[in-house]
Design a protein around this motif. Structure first.
Motif: not given
Length: 155
Positions: A1-17
């Protein structure tokens, strides 16, 4: 998993929370508002819900025809008469983009601000050294009584 994908996953988790916290709080009163702006052949639709000092919603810009559009989600903070946040969208070219967005509330209108944007570590933001201009270069949204989906059917 590259940095861009990791950042996208973290952003999505934040929005869901954030959405879970918002929907789980029954004592917070939310205000929903719908806006529409036309500038030349371009039309923009904005639907936002605000609560306390935050806002979230959907934003869509149609360029000329409905075939070319940017559409996605907005969220951010409310400070006085200013709404400042991020616009997460898929552009008409198909790429995912996150851009800063700012609106000035003036009576029943929202004026979209224009400023110098830069990015640091892939996060775009308005440069604080340069003023943000609220004029006719951006969209000027008028309050409407119906949702974005209802207005789309009119066209």
């Amino acid at each position: 998993m590259n940095f861009q994908e990791l950042r996208d996953v973290i952003c999505r988790i934040g929005v869901v929370i954030a959405l879970l916290c918002i929907t789980g709080c029954n004592d917070v009163q939310q205000k929903k508002a719908f806006y529409r702006a036309v500038k030349g052949k371009d039309t923009a639709f904005l639907s936002i819900a605000s609560y306390e000092k935050r806002f979230y919603g959907s934003y869509e810009v149609c360029y000329g025809s409905r075939a070319m559009k940017d559409s996605g989600a907005v969220e951010g903070l409310i400070s006085g008469d200013t709404l400042r946040g991020k616009f997460r969208y898929i552009s008409y070219g198909g790429s995912k983009t996150i851009s800063p967005i700012i609106f000035l509330r003036s009576r029943d209108k929202l004026i979209q601000g224009q400023g110098v944007v830069t990015s640091y570590m892939g996060i775009a933001y308005f440069m604080p050294e340069y003023p943000i201009e609220f004029n006719s270069k951006g969209f000027v949204f008028d309050s409407v009584s119906e949702s974005i989906e209802n207005h789309k059917e009119d066209k």
